[in-house]
Design a protein around this motif. Sequence first.
Motif, PDB file in Angstrom:
ATOM      1  N   VAL A 176      -9.835  -7.859  10.179  1.00 46.27           N
ATOM      2  CA  VAL A 176     -10.174  -6.452  10.360  1.00 46.27           C
ATOM      3  C   VAL A 176     -11.669  -6.328  10.643  1.00 46.27           C
ATOM      4  N   MET A 185      -7.917   3.529   9.571  1.00 48.23           N
ATOM      5  CA  MET A 185      -7.222   2.301   9.238  1.00 48.23           C
ATOM      6  C   MET A 185      -5.978   2.649   8.427  1.00 48.23           C
ATOM      7  N   LEU A 198      -6.109  -4.358   3.677  1.00 43.03           N
ATOM      8  CA  LEU A 198      -6.693  -4.295   5.019  1.00 43.03           C
ATOM      9  C   LEU A 198      -8.215  -4.211   4.985  1.00 43.03           C
ATOM     10  N   HIS A 199      -8.759  -3.455   4.039  1.00 40.88           N
ATOM     11  CA  HIS A 199     -10.221  -3.304   3.985  1.00 40.88           C
ATOM     12  C   HIS A 199     -10.926  -4.582   3.524  1.00 40.88           C
ATOM     13  N   ILE A 211     -13.412  -4.898  14.082  1.00 38.54           N
ATOM     14  CA  ILE A 211     -14.331  -3.742  14.041  1.00 38.54           C
ATOM     15  C   ILE A 211     -15.665  -4.102  14.690  1.00 38.54           C
ATOM     16  N   ASN A 216      -7.747   1.904  16.056  1.00 43.44           N
ATOM     17  CA  ASN A 216      -6.720   2.187  15.057  1.00 43.44           C
ATOM     18  C   ASN A 216      -6.160   0.849  14.560  1.00 43.44           C
ATOM     19  N   ILE A 217      -6.276   0.596  13.270  1.00 41.66           N
ATOM     20  CA  ILE A 217      -5.840  -0.673  12.684  1.00 41.66           C
ATOM     21  C   ILE A 217      -4.684  -0.408  11.724  1.00 41.66           C
TER      22      ILE A 217
END
Length: 120
Positions: free
Chosen positions: A109, A1, A103-104, A113, A52-53
């Motif tokens: 996201v 990420m 992002l996490h 996932i 891929n983020i």
Amino acid sequence: MAGPFNDIELGKDTDEILVYEWGPRGPFRQAPIYHYIAEKVHDLPRDIHILNIAGDIFTIPTRHDDGVIAVQSAFALRWLLPKAGIDYQEVLIRGVRGAHSLLHENKLVDDNIVRFLYAS
């Protein structure tokens, strides 16, 4: 990420965001990490699936980055992995929640996932 796959250094202490523009065959300039990945990509197992983020916070209209990593660096793998027969997918998170450090914590996201894991 939000990995820097075509950047000068991986743990940079600078506010500068490096951008190597793309052409139809990949990045016009390639950093050492990109060359290293290109050399090692054929060592990856063929049954691997990669999501891929990256983020794009749109702070400057002509620049695409998450505040730390350029989209061009994060998505530079698109020219390496598919050529090696690896299942490769990308997700771009746009807006304020696409910031590198957020992002996490982003539900989009998480959703991507989960979809990726259950589809693979």
